[in-house]
Motif scaffolding. Structure first.
Motif, mmCIF file in Angstrom:
data_model
loop_
_atom_site.group_PDB
_atom_site.id
_atom_site.type_symbol
_atom_site.label_atom_id
_atom_site.label_comp_id
_atom_site.label_asym_id
_atom_site.label_seq_id
_atom_site.Cartn_x
_atom_site.Cartn_y
_atom_site.Cartn_z
ATOM 1 N N TRP A 80 29.696 -28.497 81.233
ATOM 2 C CA TRP A 80 31.036 -29.023 81.502
ATOM 3 C C TRP A 80 31.408 -30.098 80.485
ATOM 4 C CZ3 TRP A 80 33.068 -33.813 82.856
ATOM 5 C CH2 TRP A 80 34.371 -33.814 83.366
ATOM 6 N N ILE A 81 30.477 -30.962 80.152
ATOM 7 C CA ILE A 81 30.709 -32.013 79.154
ATOM 8 C C ILE A 81 31.056 -31.394 77.810
ATOM 9 C CG2 ILE A 81 29.574 -33.816 77.779
ATOM 10 C CD1 ILE A 81 27.952 -34.479 80.355
ATOM 11 N N GLU A 82 30.305 -30.379 77.406
ATOM 12 C CA GLU A 82 30.573 -29.692 76.135
ATOM 13 C C GLU A 82 32.005 -29.148 76.111
ATOM 14 O OE1 GLU A 82 26.007 -28.013 75.381
ATOM 15 O OE2 GLU A 82 27.609 -26.646 76.018
ATOM 16 N N LYS A 83 32.410 -28.532 77.187
ATOM 17 C CA LYS A 83 33.747 -27.934 77.244
ATOM 18 C C LYS A 83 34.841 -28.999 77.136
ATOM 19 C CE LYS A 83 34.686 -24.559 79.998
ATOM 20 N NZ LYS A 83 34.864 -23.755 81.239
ATOM 21 N N GLN A 84 34.659 -30.135 77.787
ATOM 22 C CA GLN A 84 35.686 -31.190 77.739
ATOM 23 C C GLN A 84 35.827 -31.770 76.334
ATOM 24 O OE1 GLN A 84 37.225 -30.799 80.534
ATOM 25 N NE2 GLN A 84 35.373 -29.670 81.143
ATOM 26 N N LEU A 85 34.717 -31.865 75.618
ATOM 27 C CA LEU A 85 34.759 -32.417 74.258
ATOM 28 C C LEU A 85 35.325 -31.429 73.243
ATOM 29 C CD1 LEU A 85 31.322 -34.281 73.995
ATOM 30 C CD2 LEU A 85 33.553 -35.236 74.548
ATOM 31 N N ASN A 86 35.474 -30.172 73.660
ATOM 32 C CA ASN A 86 35.962 -29.143 72.739
ATOM 33 C C ASN A 86 37.319 -28.573 73.143
ATOM 34 O OD1 ASN A 86 33.685 -28.160 70.613
ATOM 35 N ND2 ASN A 86 32.702 -28.923 72.475
ATOM 36 N N ASP A 87 37.938 -29.130 74.174
ATOM 37 C CA ASP A 87 39.227 -28.631 74.653
ATOM 38 C C ASP A 87 40.235 -29.770 74.725
ATOM 39 O OD1 ASP A 87 41.371 -27.387 75.841
ATOM 40 O OD2 ASP A 87 40.330 -26.916 77.731
ATOM 41 N N SER A 88 41.071 -29.864 73.712
ATOM 42 C CA SER A 88 42.035 -30.964 73.645
ATOM 43 C C SER A 88 43.134 -30.841 74.701
ATOM 44 C CB SER A 88 42.673 -31.035 72.252
ATOM 45 O OG SER A 88 43.345 -29.822 71.944
ATOM 46 N N THR A 89 43.231 -29.673 75.373
ATOM 47 C CA THR A 89 44.243 -29.493 76.409
ATOM 48 C C THR A 89 43.723 -29.873 77.804
ATOM 49 O OG1 THR A 89 43.643 -27.172 76.884
ATOM 50 C CG2 THR A 89 45.210 -27.574 75.087
ATOM 51 N N SER A 90 42.426 -30.165 77.900
ATOM 52 C CA SER A 90 41.838 -30.494 79.189
ATOM 53 C C SER A 90 42.268 -31.884 79.647
ATOM 54 C CB SER A 90 40.309 -30.448 79.099
ATOM 55 O OG SER A 90 39.708 -31.006 80.260
ATOM 56 N N ASN A 91 42.436 -32.045 80.945
ATOM 57 C CA ASN A 91 42.758 -33.364 81.499
ATOM 58 C C ASN A 91 41.613 -34.350 81.316
ATOM 59 O OD1 ASN A 91 45.297 -32.537 82.441
ATOM 60 N ND2 ASN A 91 44.472 -31.848 84.409
ATOM 61 N N PHE A 92 40.435 -33.817 81.042
ATOM 62 C CA PHE A 92 39.251 -34.659 80.885
ATOM 63 C C PHE A 92 38.870 -34.866 79.415
ATOM 64 C CE2 PHE A 92 39.016 -32.413 84.930
ATOM 65 C CZ PHE A 92 38.880 -33.473 85.815
ATOM 66 N N PHE A 93 39.707 -34.363 78.509
ATOM 67 C CA PHE A 93 39.450 -34.556 77.079
ATOM 68 C C PHE A 93 39.535 -36.050 76.763
ATOM 69 C CE2 PHE A 93 41.137 -34.563 72.615
ATOM 70 C CZ PHE A 93 39.985 -34.047 72.014
ATOM 71 N N ILE B 101 29.623 -26.285 72.018
ATOM 72 C CA ILE B 101 29.468 -25.493 73.231
ATOM 73 C C ILE B 101 28.271 -24.563 73.104
ATOM 74 C CG2 ILE B 101 30.524 -23.738 74.700
ATOM 75 C CD1 ILE B 101 33.224 -24.935 74.101
ATOM 76 N N SER B 102 27.378 -24.630 74.052
ATOM 77 C CA SER B 102 26.174 -23.805 74.044
ATOM 78 C C SER B 102 26.523 -22.362 74.380
ATOM 79 C CB SER B 102 25.158 -24.335 75.054
ATOM 80 O OG SER B 102 24.788 -25.661 74.736
ATOM 81 N N LYS B 103 25.758 -21.446 73.805
ATOM 82 C CA LYS B 103 26.019 -20.021 74.004
ATOM 83 C C LYS B 103 25.182 -19.415 75.122
ATOM 84 C CE LYS B 103 27.495 -19.131 69.222
ATOM 85 N NZ LYS B 103 27.548 -20.553 68.836
ATOM 86 N N SER B 104 24.247 -20.178 75.650
ATOM 87 C CA SER B 104 23.398 -19.658 76.719
ATOM 88 C C SER B 104 22.782 -20.819 77.489
ATOM 89 C CB SER B 104 22.276 -18.792 76.136
ATOM 90 O OG SER B 104 21.365 -19.595 75.405
ATOM 91 N N PRO B 105 22.357 -20.553 78.736
ATOM 92 C CA PRO B 105 21.662 -21.598 79.494
ATOM 93 C C PRO B 105 20.413 -22.109 78.772
ATOM 94 C CG PRO B 105 22.347 -19.851 80.964
ATOM 95 C CD PRO B 105 22.612 -19.364 79.564
ATOM 96 N N GLN B 106 19.699 -21.208 78.105
ATOM 97 C CA GLN B 106 18.489 -21.624 77.401
ATOM 98 C C GLN B 106 18.811 -22.602 76.277
ATOM 99 O OE1 GLN B 106 15.179 -20.941 78.218
ATOM 100 N NE2 GLN B 106 14.934 -22.595 76.724
#
Length: 213
Positions: free
Chosen positions: A102-115, A126-131
């Motif tokens: 979730w943190i990765e996504k917020q730092l990479n989405d300037s349209t997010s309310n949490f950016f 953004i990671s490509k897999s859980p591993q």
């Protein structure tokens, strides 16, 4: 005969675990936590610079996390459980797998309310897999970076909402421990009169320890 012997060994093994278990279930002790955190001060300071947060606050929050919620079993089993699909807390700052993503996504989405702002754009990829996330969180410096990024997101959210808490380690620690969302998925909305939980109150005292060093 073989079955009896196996059962005897099994009973011995179980008895040994039950005997030794109380010796290891306790969370990390205070002195150990302070020593480990101070030995990684460079990572905390670098993270604080990257995300414009107070390094003492970050150390205090991690200290409380480790002394309340971290013990030998976490180091042994967290990664195992994460690989089996559970949302485990992993590594130095005990960052949950889903929280890290979730943190990765917020730092990479300037349209997010949490950016948190352009300055922090793509500071974590953004990671490509859980591993891949597991591997990142197993790295102490990256784990601390995720914790710092989370604090930055919290600070930015509250500031944008008109209720800055940059100087409130008690509230930052409280939100770090509870998360930004309620159990029903709704946001813990910023407001003018936030209250700290036990985790947050303990972080205030801990900040005095690290400030004195």
């Amino acid at each position: 005969m073989n079955i009896i012997a196996l059962n005897s060994r099994g009973r011995f093994f179980i008895s040994a675990i039950l005997f030794l278990f109380p010796l290891f279930v306790f969370s990390e002790n205070s002195d150990s936590s302070i020593a480990i955190i101070e030995s990684n001060s460079n990572y905390f300071n670098e993270t604080a610079i990257i995300f414009d947060i107070n390094p003492t606050f970050l150390k205090s929050i991690v200290y409380v996390e480790r002394t309340l919620n971290y013990d030998w079993s976490d180091k042994i089993f967290d990664v195992f459980f994460a690989r089996s699909g559970r949302n485990s807390s992993i590594g130095f700052c005990q960052v949950k797998l889903k929280t890290a993503y979730w943190i990765e996504k917020q730092l990479n989405d300037s349209t997010s309310n949490f950016f948190p702002g352009e300055k922090y754009y793509k500071k974590l990829t953004i990671s490509k897999s859980p591993q891949e996330i597991i591997n990142k969180l197993n790295n102490d410096s990256l784990n601390i970076l995720y914790a710092g990024a989370y604090i930055r997101i919290i600070q930015s959210l509250w500031k944008k909402s008109g209720f800055p808490i940059n100087d409130r380690v008690d509230i930052l620690a409280t939100l770090y421990s509870t998360g930004l969302f309620q159990s029903d998925g709704s946001l813990r909305k910023p407001h003018k009169n936030p209250k700290s939980n036990y985790f947050g109150k303990k972080a205030v005292n801990c900040s005095l320890i690290f400030t004195a060093k």
